[in-house]
Design an enzyme around this catalytic site. Sequence first.
Site, PDB file in Angstrom:
ATOM      1  N   LEU A   1      31.624  49.443  41.350  1.00  0.00           N
ATOM      2  CA  LEU A   1      31.308  48.534  40.248  1.00  0.00           C
ATOM      3  C   LEU A   1      29.876  48.041  40.289  1.00  0.00           C
ATOM      4  O   LEU A   1      29.314  47.694  39.249  1.00  0.00           O
ATOM      5  CB  LEU A   1      32.252  47.328  40.275  1.00  0.00           C
ATOM      6  CG  LEU A   1      33.736  47.603  40.088  1.00  0.00           C
ATOM      7  CD1 LEU A   1      34.508  46.301  40.002  1.00  0.00           C
ATOM      8  CD2 LEU A   1      33.995  48.461  38.858  1.00  0.00           C
TER       9      LEU A   1
ATOM     10  N   HIS B   1      28.631  38.323  40.609  1.00  0.00           N
ATOM     11  CA  HIS B   1      28.780  38.577  42.043  1.00  0.00           C
ATOM     12  C   HIS B   1      27.531  39.241  42.610  1.00  0.00           C
ATOM     13  O   HIS B   1      26.977  38.786  43.636  1.00  0.00           O
ATOM     14  CB  HIS B   1      30.007  39.465  42.261  1.00  0.00           C
ATOM     15  CG  HIS B   1      30.281  39.830  43.682  1.00  0.00           C
ATOM     16  ND1 HIS B   1      31.252  39.216  44.439  1.00  0.00           N
ATOM     17  CD2 HIS B   1      29.716  40.771  44.496  1.00  0.00           C
ATOM     18  CE1 HIS B   1      31.273  39.748  45.658  1.00  0.00           C
ATOM     19  NE2 HIS B   1      30.351  40.699  45.716  1.00  0.00           N
ATOM     20  N   GLU B   2      27.049  40.303  41.977  1.00  0.00           N
ATOM     21  CA  GLU B   2      25.907  41.037  42.524  1.00  0.00           C
ATOM     22  C   GLU B   2      24.611  40.240  42.431  1.00  0.00           C
ATOM     23  O   GLU B   2      23.774  40.295  43.345  1.00  0.00           O
ATOM     24  CB  GLU B   2      25.763  42.393  41.830  1.00  0.00           C
ATOM     25  CG  GLU B   2      26.957  43.320  41.995  1.00  0.00           C
ATOM     26  CD  GLU B   2      27.346  43.583  43.448  1.00  0.00           C
ATOM     27  OE1 GLU B   2      26.505  43.378  44.354  1.00  0.00           O
ATOM     28  OE2 GLU B   2      28.497  43.991  43.676  1.00  0.00           O
TER      29      GLU B   2
ATOM     30  N   HIS C   1      29.304  37.420  51.228  1.00  0.00           N
ATOM     31  CA  HIS C   1      30.715  37.338  50.887  1.00  0.00           C
ATOM     32  C   HIS C   1      31.357  36.180  51.647  1.00  0.00           C
ATOM     33  O   HIS C   1      30.957  35.876  52.775  1.00  0.00           O
ATOM     34  CB  HIS C   1      31.428  38.645  51.244  1.00  0.00           C
ATOM     35  CG  HIS C   1      31.006  39.804  50.400  1.00  0.00           C
ATOM     36  ND1 HIS C   1      30.648  41.024  50.935  1.00  0.00           N
ATOM     37  CD2 HIS C   1      30.899  39.936  49.054  1.00  0.00           C
ATOM     38  CE1 HIS C   1      30.335  41.857  49.951  1.00  0.00           C
ATOM     39  NE2 HIS C   1      30.466  41.227  48.798  1.00  0.00           N
TER      40      HIS C   1
ATOM     41  N   TRP D   1      34.007  35.846  53.260  1.00  0.00           N
ATOM     42  CA  TRP D   1      34.647  36.139  54.557  1.00  0.00           C
ATOM     43  C   TRP D   1      33.629  36.623  55.593  1.00  0.00           C
ATOM     44  O   TRP D   1      33.984  37.002  56.700  1.00  0.00           O
ATOM     45  CB  TRP D   1      35.776  37.158  54.391  1.00  0.00           C
ATOM     46  CG  TRP D   1      35.331  38.523  53.964  1.00  0.00           C
ATOM     47  CD1 TRP D   1      35.109  39.602  54.774  1.00  0.00           C
ATOM     48  CD2 TRP D   1      35.030  38.966  52.647  1.00  0.00           C
ATOM     49  NE1 TRP D   1      34.693  40.681  54.031  1.00  0.00           N
ATOM     50  CE2 TRP D   1      34.638  40.315  52.709  1.00  0.00           C
ATOM     51  CE3 TRP D   1      35.052  38.351  51.384  1.00  0.00           C
ATOM     52  CZ2 TRP D   1      34.279  41.054  51.591  1.00  0.00           C
ATOM     53  CZ3 TRP D   1      34.694  39.086  50.263  1.00  0.00           C
ATOM     54  CH2 TRP D   1      34.316  40.417  50.374  1.00  0.00           C
TER      55      TRP D   1
ATOM     56  N   THR E   1      32.584  26.462  52.024  1.00  0.00           N
ATOM     57  CA  THR E   1      33.521  27.540  51.674  1.00  0.00           C
ATOM     58  C   THR E   1      34.393  27.778  52.898  1.00  0.00           C
ATOM     59  O   THR E   1      33.890  28.166  53.943  1.00  0.00           O
ATOM     60  CB  THR E   1      32.789  28.835  51.278  1.00  0.00           C
ATOM     61  OG1 THR E   1      31.981  29.288  52.373  1.00  0.00           O
ATOM     62  CG2 THR E   1      31.897  28.598  50.065  1.00  0.00           C
TER      63      THR E   1
END
Length: 360
Positions: free
Chosen positions: A208, A260-261, A270, A272, A285
């Site tokens: 994507l 996002h990008e 990210h 995580w 977060t």
Amino acid sequence: MALLAAGSMAQTFRASDKPLESQGEATHKEVTHQHEASGNIVRCGTGVPGIEWDTDFNNLVEKYKASLASGKGSAANYTIAVIFHVIHNNEALGGATSYNLSQAQVNSQVTVLNNDYAGTNSDISQVPSAFVSVKANNCNIVFCMAQKDPLGNTLTEPGIDRINRNTKGWSAPPYSSTYVDATIKPNSIWDPTKYLNIWSCNLSGGLLGYATFPAASGNTGLSGPFGSATTDGVVLLGSALGNTGYQSIPAYNKGRSGTHEVGHWLGLRHIWGDGNCLTDYCADTPPAEASHFNCIPPGTPYHVNQCGAGQSPNGEMTMNYMDYTDDACMFMFSNDQRTRMQTTMANGTYRSPLTSNAVT
């Protein structure tokens, strides 16, 4: 979150289209994410910075935070001129399945970016009450369509540079990220100190999009996924760009791949930390065990304390733009993410000059 650094490696996670409850615990294992219209989907192909970049950038973040605390600094307002390089295969303009995207579709991506980064997106009200106090109400970054080309000529279509790959002698699509970086970008990029370059094309492998991380001023020699004068910017699958026009993937049709990008382009990791329960260097977060996929309802805490007792008592922030959930189920940045973006805009080699250009 603890300052643990991830190694330098590309991350291309996939997830299953099976219901969430049948997937079991989220892991770092790669499984198949099927969508009827498109087959396997890779949410993000952005590489992971190494510990040298993390250390240097985090030092800049702390300096920025200290300046705010001392009253000597303040959040700045930034306006970024965007140019979309629309790569097509001699297709009809704005066709139902054409990568020669309509002006309306390209414009819709900028609208999505402005709403998401200003916190005025229509779904911001879905942020769970536990996270309302840490959501970024405004990142103070505005995106606008470039009005002029590098020679100072007024663009017929603001913000759009249409490129027929046939006239360039480029290979036929779909394109790998390797081909885009080695061939397409160097032969089409506009000055990255004046423009945010976004390439729209038919990407291969179900990808994507991906982005370059900001190289900090004085720290341009590090190896990794950092932008250069010939590569800096964002690449998006054309059929996942914006929220109107040619949209081939139902789960990714609201322009959040762009959000996002661009987040990576502005220095965000990210949530995580690109590993099990690693860090994104944002204290607000909650630690996440791994990436999340599909659509996770925000009303009930998800994955409470999966990274340890008391680590995420309100669940993991699956609705954050820097996770991998479906477009309809991501709708917030956090305050610490905003701080990292502001740090990037003040220090990035190809970021800090963007507010002083004359291309808008």
